[in-house]
Design a protein around this motif. Sequence first.
Motif, PDB file in Angstrom:
ATOM      1  N   ASN A 287       4.370 -11.914  -1.112  1.00  0.00           N
ATOM      2  CA  ASN A 287       3.874 -11.022  -2.167  1.00  0.00           C
ATOM      3  C   ASN A 287       3.893  -9.561  -1.750  1.00  0.00           C
ATOM      4  O   ASN A 287       3.992  -9.237  -0.558  1.00  0.00           O
ATOM      5  CB  ASN A 287       2.455 -11.424  -2.571  1.00  0.00           C
ATOM      6  N   CYS A 288       3.792  -8.689  -2.735  1.00  0.00           N
ATOM      7  CA  CYS A 288       3.850  -7.250  -2.502  1.00  0.00           C
ATOM      8  C   CYS A 288       2.532  -6.589  -2.905  1.00  0.00           C
ATOM      9  O   CYS A 288       1.897  -6.990  -3.892  1.00  0.00           O
ATOM     10  CB  CYS A 288       5.009  -6.653  -3.295  1.00  0.00           C
ATOM     11  N   TRP A 289       2.119  -5.580  -2.162  1.00  0.00           N
ATOM     12  CA  TRP A 289       0.911  -4.794  -2.430  1.00  0.00           C
ATOM     13  C   TRP A 289       0.981  -4.216  -3.841  1.00  0.00           C
ATOM     14  O   TRP A 289       1.942  -3.564  -4.220  1.00  0.00           O
ATOM     15  CB  TRP A 289       0.841  -3.693  -1.380  1.00  0.00           C
ATOM     16  N   ASN A 302       4.271 -11.307  -8.229  1.00  0.00           N
ATOM     17  CA  ASN A 302       3.614 -12.008  -7.132  1.00  0.00           C
ATOM     18  C   ASN A 302       3.278 -13.447  -7.509  1.00  0.00           C
ATOM     19  O   ASN A 302       3.046 -13.771  -8.685  1.00  0.00           O
ATOM     20  CB  ASN A 302       2.331 -11.293  -6.719  1.00  0.00           C
ATOM     21  N   GLU A 308      -4.245 -12.617  -0.322  1.00  0.00           N
ATOM     22  CA  GLU A 308      -3.761 -11.369   0.253  1.00  0.00           C
ATOM     23  C   GLU A 308      -3.557 -11.482   1.758  1.00  0.00           C
ATOM     24  O   GLU A 308      -2.609 -10.942   2.317  1.00  0.00           O
ATOM     25  CB  GLU A 308      -4.737 -10.232  -0.062  1.00  0.00           C
ATOM     26  N   LEU A 312       0.827 -10.538   1.838  1.00  0.00           N
ATOM     27  CA  LEU A 312       1.135  -9.197   1.358  1.00  0.00           C
ATOM     28  C   LEU A 312       1.921  -8.332   2.341  1.00  0.00           C
ATOM     29  O   LEU A 312       2.753  -7.533   1.945  1.00  0.00           O
ATOM     30  CB  LEU A 312      -0.151  -8.458   0.971  1.00  0.00           C
ATOM     31  N   THR A 316       5.615  -6.342   1.347  1.00  0.00           N
ATOM     32  CA  THR A 316       5.417  -4.914   1.089  1.00  0.00           C
ATOM     33  C   THR A 316       6.264  -4.076   2.027  1.00  0.00           C
ATOM     34  O   THR A 316       6.883  -3.085   1.615  1.00  0.00           O
ATOM     35  CB  THR A 316       3.934  -4.538   1.264  1.00  0.00           C
ATOM     36  N   LYS A 480       0.293  -3.936   3.783  1.00  0.00           N
ATOM     37  CA  LYS A 480      -0.528  -4.356   2.655  1.00  0.00           C
ATOM     38  C   LYS A 480      -1.679  -3.410   2.314  1.00  0.00           C
ATOM     39  O   LYS A 480      -2.140  -3.381   1.182  1.00  0.00           O
ATOM     40  CB  LYS A 480      -1.105  -5.738   2.926  1.00  0.00           C
TER      41      LYS A 480
END
Length: 751
Positions: A287-289, A302, A308, A312, A316, A480
């Motif tokens: 996942n990305c921030w 996401n 998180e 993350l 990111t 993140k």
Amino acid sequence: MNDLIYLRKELNGAKGQGGGSKPLLKRKNFVTSEKLQALEDNLKHVLNYWQNQKLIEKDLVAVTYNKIIAKSNRFQLLLKDGKKSPTSSIVGAKFVGDYEKHQITYYVSEQCIKEAISSLEEAREVVDVYFNGKIDYKKMLDFNSSKSKVKFEKLSKNKFGQIIVDASFAERIDIPESNADFEAGEAYIVNIYDLFKENQNQEQTIRLLKKIGINVNNDNFLNSTTFRLWGSDAIKLKQNAPYLISMGNTDLSTISVDDTENVANVSQLPKLPQAKDQPIVGVIDTNCWQEDYFGKWVEIHNDPNYSEEQSLSHGTAVTSLIVNAPALNPDLDDGCGMFRVRHFGIANEKKNSAFEIIKKIEKIIQENRDIKVWNFSFGEKIAVNNNFISPIAAALDSLQTKYNDIIFILPGTNHFDKTDSKIIGAPADSINSLVVNSVDIKTKKPADYTRKGPVLSFFVKPDIAYYGGTTQNKISLIRKDGKIFQQMGTSYAAPLIARKVAYLMEVMGLSREVAKALIIDSAIKWNESPFDTEYKKGYGVVPIKIEDVLEVPNDEIRFVISGESKAYNTYTDGIPIPLKDNAFPYKARATLAYFPECDRNQGVDYTATELDLHFGRIKGNGIKTINNNKQALPEPIKESEKDARKNYRKWDNVKVIQERITDRSRAQKMYDSPMWEIELFSKERLVNYNKSKVRFAVVVTMRSIDGKNRIDSFIKQCIRRGWIVSKVNIQVQEKVNEQAETEINWDDNED
């Protein structure tokens, strides 16, 4: 600096020549009646085994050859099932011993095996009676001559000769065995042999497994021969039908994460300008921030299933480099500008299901066809297998065949855990993807964590190397919590190359074949081996500036020709390289790239199509190739299959041929024509010529030995020869793109 020249013209095509001479033993080969008896006994054992097995319709037969075998030297008559050639019955291939011998698995009828036994028996009797129990090259030569008066009651002369040739390359014949190791409580991705060929579907495989007491639903299939099983069922399959299993991989994908010893950087995050219509790069990662920093530069998708803490940081970091790497790392300013990103979080930074990852990737690519360049910075800790491609890599290769305008950029995976194998992990074994390893920016030496190839004991992987950071010179990126950190890993070398590929394709408008060939060609150095024989840097280190990928010094001419191999032989009708005193004052290099269809079921014979590259001066009716390649010529080839792979990269989808430059280099003689030529010979492993149309690109670099710049003369001569000549100029193309994006406000009032 000279611009890259794009040459366009309708390429010529010619069908392959049929026929050929009668079967003949190789000079060093011989066959004894004892050898024929041994193969006969092997087949009787195989036949007896299958007569007691009724699970599958036909019989699986594993033939171990005495070396890495060329397609033409595999069985041509033995195991010929009815009117079908033995080649059409092949369902798998692997290496045995120290990767020095081929084992080919055939799926044939019981009657086929009986006929092979009978043929070997009849041939053995002939060898005993007429050749004193041993036939060698000279005896075969005499036998094939018109003076031979040998007559057989049961065998024709041609059939006998082919049986002897077939037997000369075979070492033994067995029932196939599986080396897959399964444990209860684990999940596995299992492949069975393709027993139904083109007509195989999941329902047939489901019914087959049910006969063993294994229930698999459609949701657990990747394709008709690849499915997920829990350990207990996998163990049951191996216990009851081990011969069905061609491959078995754990479904657990443990990501080889990058260096976790982060060093905080007190610098503020660079301010991002307003996003406009910059090209979009696809990122498939964790996942990305989701704070406001990236704004419209990053479209985030996401996966809500990952917290998180798990998912993350890595995603990111990768996306931050694609968006704005030069601002974070001024010494790596590539001149490519900024890119937008469409980011898909599909996994965490710990353990994942390879099966689920593959399913997610396939769905993402299908639903985002506007994206051409995809960065996938995952890597497994487990080393790849030298007998088959990993399921994830095979899925990426398949997607790049299905969609002929996309390319994946992958990391070469890391080796931070010193107990790990240093052989690359999946999916860095993807043949069609561009795989990137990491080197130090100052020394150009491989990073300490670098893992190495080759893939399937042969393919050059990684393809190239770039700067992913080292202990002394780390890469700055965003993690993140929205701060700048410094890290190192091949995951950060890959997105920096993805930027260059995206620039070539999206800004300069080049195809993926041309982009891949250019990136690889730009990394190659004159007077060095075309690729790193330690398989750590691939074909070399790509230059930082995009100008150095697209431009060459004034003493060089670089041009590209692309097209589609529509026939056995695809060729130009002459490329006018400038002359000096009726000689060519140049040394040459040619880099070929193409994306063949791949078949994981075929094991080590993974790529379906071979494009054999010939480039050089026209001489008579042929070419004086710069690497002395004679593979497609009528005269017998002395090189073994192993040597052809080593010397000419046979079956590899990237080929580089290059002349050396020394202080004694002189202009090269002009023969019958003031032209050079490119020829490609297309060969298929399991199908007839011309079934597959493969797109390709050849990048040629001509290095002047006298330092003269003759590019204007080259362009003029090409135009006279009917070539459409285009300069690939960065400034011109960027200006064209800028004007194309300008909004025009029409005045409603007419004069």
